[in-house]
Write a protein that holds these residues in place. Structure first.
Motif, PDB file in Angstrom:
ATOM      1  N   GLU A 106      -0.255   3.775  10.575  1.00 48.63           N
ATOM      2  CA  GLU A 106       0.643   2.811   9.930  1.00 48.63           C
ATOM      3  C   GLU A 106       2.098   3.079  10.310  1.00 48.63           C
ATOM      4  O   GLU A 106       2.878   2.140  10.524  1.00 48.63           O
ATOM      5  CB  GLU A 106       0.472   2.873   8.412  1.00 48.63           C
ATOM      6  CG  GLU A 106      -0.849   2.292   7.927  1.00 48.63           C
ATOM      7  CD  GLU A 106      -1.069   2.538   6.454  1.00 48.63           C
ATOM      8  OE1 GLU A 106      -1.668   1.662   5.799  1.00 48.63           O
ATOM      9  OE2 GLU A 106      -0.659   3.602   5.945  1.00 48.63           O
ATOM     10  N   THR A 147      -0.289   6.411   6.745  1.00 47.65           N
ATOM     11  CA  THR A 147      -1.037   7.142   7.759  1.00 47.65           C
ATOM     12  C   THR A 147      -0.220   7.190   9.047  1.00 47.65           C
ATOM     13  O   THR A 147       0.698   6.383   9.247  1.00 47.65           O
ATOM     14  CB  THR A 147      -2.374   6.445   8.043  1.00 47.65           C
ATOM     15  OG1 THR A 147      -2.105   5.161   8.644  1.00 47.65           O
ATOM     16  CG2 THR A 147      -3.175   6.249   6.755  1.00 47.65           C
ATOM     17  N   ARG A 183       0.832  -1.202   0.000  1.00 48.39           N
ATOM     18  CA  ARG A 183       0.000   0.000   0.000  1.00 48.39           C
ATOM     19  C   ARG A 183       0.870   1.257   0.000  1.00 48.39           C
ATOM     20  O   ARG A 183       0.578   2.238  -0.696  1.00 48.39           O
ATOM     21  CB  ARG A 183      -0.919  -0.037   1.220  1.00 48.39           C
ATOM     22  CG  ARG A 183      -2.048   0.964   1.207  1.00 48.39           C
ATOM     23  CD  ARG A 183      -3.144   0.572   2.190  1.00 48.39           C
ATOM     24  NE  ARG A 183      -2.653   0.310   3.549  1.00 48.39           N
ATOM     25  CZ  ARG A 183      -2.648  -0.885   4.132  1.00 48.39           C
ATOM     26  NH1 ARG A 183      -3.110  -1.951   3.492  1.00 48.39           N
ATOM     27  NH2 ARG A 183      -2.205  -1.033   5.366  1.00 48.39           N
ATOM     28  N   ALA A 184       1.958   1.232   0.760  1.00 50.45           N
ATOM     29  CA  ALA A 184       2.844   2.392   0.815  1.00 50.45           C
ATOM     30  C   ALA A 184       3.497   2.643  -0.538  1.00 50.45           C
ATOM     31  O   ALA A 184       3.679   3.804  -0.940  1.00 50.45           O
ATOM     32  CB  ALA A 184       3.913   2.185   1.895  1.00 50.45           C
ATOM     33  N   GLU A 185       3.848   1.580  -1.261  1.00 53.30           N
ATOM     34  CA  GLU A 185       4.434   1.791  -2.586  1.00 53.30           C
ATOM     35  C   GLU A 185       3.395   2.350  -3.555  1.00 53.30           C
ATOM     36  O   GLU A 185       3.699   3.246  -4.355  1.00 53.30           O
ATOM     37  CB  GLU A 185       5.008   0.487  -3.133  1.00 53.30           C
ATOM     38  CG  GLU A 185       5.602   0.658  -4.520  1.00 53.30           C
ATOM     39  CD  GLU A 185       6.495  -0.486  -4.933  1.00 53.30           C
ATOM     40  OE1 GLU A 185       7.476  -0.754  -4.202  1.00 53.30           O
ATOM     41  OE2 GLU A 185       6.235  -1.098  -5.986  1.00 53.30           O
ATOM     42  N   ALA A 186       2.189   1.834  -3.480  1.00 55.50           N
ATOM     43  CA  ALA A 186       1.145   2.282  -4.413  1.00 55.50           C
ATOM     44  C   ALA A 186       0.750   3.736  -4.184  1.00 55.50           C
ATOM     45  O   ALA A 186       0.511   4.478  -5.137  1.00 55.50           O
ATOM     46  CB  ALA A 186      -0.074   1.379  -4.286  1.00 55.50           C
ATOM     47  N   THR A 187       0.686   4.156  -2.924  1.00 56.80           N
ATOM     48  CA  THR A 187       0.199   5.508  -2.604  1.00 56.80           C
ATOM     49  C   THR A 187       1.319   6.492  -2.309  1.00 56.80           C
ATOM     50  O   THR A 187       1.074   7.697  -2.282  1.00 56.80           O
ATOM     51  CB  THR A 187      -0.729   5.455  -1.386  1.00 56.80           C
ATOM     52  OG1 THR A 187       0.020   5.030  -0.236  1.00 56.80           O
ATOM     53  CG2 THR A 187      -1.896   4.504  -1.629  1.00 56.80           C
ATOM     54  N   GLN A 188       2.524   5.980  -2.058  1.00 58.43           N
ATOM     55  CA  GLN A 188       3.677   6.797  -1.655  1.00 58.43           C
ATOM     56  C   GLN A 188       3.375   7.619  -0.410  1.00 58.43           C
ATOM     57  O   GLN A 188       3.814   8.766  -0.259  1.00 58.43           O
ATOM     58  CB  GLN A 188       4.129   7.704  -2.800  1.00 58.43           C
ATOM     59  CG  GLN A 188       4.814   6.952  -3.938  1.00 58.43           C
ATOM     60  CD  GLN A 188       6.114   6.282  -3.465  1.00 58.43           C
ATOM     61  OE1 GLN A 188       7.107   6.951  -3.214  1.00 58.43           O
ATOM     62  NE2 GLN A 188       6.082   4.946  -3.346  1.00 58.43           N
ATOM     63  N   ALA A 189       2.622   6.992   0.491  1.00 59.24           N
ATOM     64  CA  ALA A 189       2.265   7.659   1.741  1.00 59.24           C
ATOM     65  C   ALA A 189       1.878   6.609   2.768  1.00 59.24           C
ATOM     66  O   ALA A 189       1.524   5.478   2.416  1.00 59.24           O
ATOM     67  CB  ALA A 189       1.099   8.627   1.515  1.00 59.24           C
TER      68      ALA A 189
END
Length: 383
Positions: free
Chosen positions: A92, A89, A81-87
């Protein structure tokens, strides 16, 4: 080269696992892992004529279900998820350790560590019937089951050892000479009677684990060493602890985490080794088990990492390191830079022209002899 063919080659000649992802990808900003490392080793080895195509394998990228042999599914999902969104929370970041100064979000936050993990998992399969594999992108020994830790998003040494187990190898000796203690590997194999972990690391350095008295449920020999460790002291450790312990354990495989951050030029430790000390340990471990896997690890000076790890590949192949690099290899070294660090301002000429450091010997301090003796006594009691 197919896997069956590669396994056959591994029994006859060492295999090198690499990938172009390490050339294209780097941690963001001024992170210590901004410097080129694995790509430099690949380039130097080729420029020296030591890396023909028939012994080079491109690392696969591990799929999530393979990572979940040890890592928690929700953590693997968080990396994707972090790679896909580059962010990430705030929740997280707190839960998974992703998006911190040490473990930043960057474009290949999943693909790059999953490629290193894939190479280590593949190594276990390639070594099923014996041989030698060199995987300098491996060695991320701080990763935890559900959390990034110490620049390590995944723990490929643990995954390599589990892969060896999956392919029928039970008794594994894991030797770690990184300047930092292998806390994640200890979590993975604490109390395992078929695993011997030996760690030589700087005393008091992050993560501040691996005390002399810590034995990981009987599975570990931890040797914290004082600042300024020299080549003669590492020779005493190799001859007095590492070799006898591995020999007494009688492993079916040896995994060496050959982090290069214990050399004098590294910016993140305070030890004083030359690269000769690492090469001597590699040479000593060759032949101590039917299978040898050599991983990379720490190392944050691009010149010293490239020189040391290229020399590891030479050692594994029985190649005598020449006094001077080829013109092509020298050009690779001269093209490197170390922005933001004083060591990059006026690098000495031998970083460009040679692989081998001058030996950095000295007296063997009493506290090192004492600690070797303590661990030898523990070893004798266990055998």
């Amino acid at each position: 080269m197919g896997k069956d063919e590669a396994r056959g080659v591994a029994r006859e000649r060492p295999l090198f696992i690499g990938s172009e992802i390490y050339r294209r990808s780097k941690y963001a900003g001024w992170h210590p892992l901004r410097v080129p490392r694995v790509s430099t080793v690949m380039d130097l080895s080729r420029a020296m004529g030591w890396l023909p195509g028939d012994v080079y394998l491109t690392s696969p990228r591990a799929k999530p279900h393979l990572l979940e042999r040890w890592h928690r599914p929700n953590y693997v999902a968080a990396l994707l998820r972090a790679e896909a969104t580059q962010a990430v929370t705030p929740e997280e970041r707190a839960r998974f350790g992703i998006g911190t100064v040490s473990n930043p979000v960057y474009p290949e936050i999943y693909r790059r560590p999953a490629t290193a993990a894939g190479g280590s998992i593949l190594s276990g399969e390639l070594l099923k019937d014996g041989g030698v594999v060199y995987h300098p992108a491996g060695g991320t020994h701080h990763g935890m089951p559900g959390r990034a830790n110490g620049f390590c998003f995944l723990n490929d040494p643990v995954l390599a050892m589990l892969s060896l187990r999956h392919h029928g190898v039970r008794r594994i000796a894991y030797v770690d000479i990184d300047a930092h203690h292998c806390d994640g590997v200890e979590v993975g194999f604490s109390g395992d009677p078929d695993c011997l972990m030996i760690s030589v690391h700087e005393e008091g350095l992050w993560p501040r684990t691996g005390r002399l008295e810590d034995d990981a449920g009987g599975s570990a020999l931890n040797l914290p060493v004082p600042r300024g460790l020299n080549d003669d002291e590492m020779d005493a450790i190799r001859e007095g602890l590492i070799q006898p312990a591995v020999a007494a354990f009688r492993p079916q495989a040896v995994v060496l985490q050959c982090g290069s951050d214990a050399v004098e030029e590294d910016p993140l430790s305070h030890l004083g080794l030359s690269n000769n000390a690492h090469w001597e340990i590699v040479a000593a471990l060759m032949g101590m088990a039917p299978r040898l896997l050599v991983l990379g690890g720490g190392g944050y000076n691009p010149w010293s990492v490239g020189r040391l790890w290229t020399g590891v590949w030479a050692t594994l192949n029985g190649i005598e390191v020449p006094d001077r690099l080829t013109p092509g290899a020298e050009a690779i070294q001269r093209a490197l830079s170390f922005p933001g660090n004083r060591r990059g301002r006026n690098p000495p000429d031998h970083w460009f022209t040679t692989l081998r450091d001058r030996p950095r010997g000295g007296p063997v301090r009493p506290e090192i002899r004492h600690r070797i003796g303590v661990l030898r006594g523990r070893l004798r009691a266990a055998v």
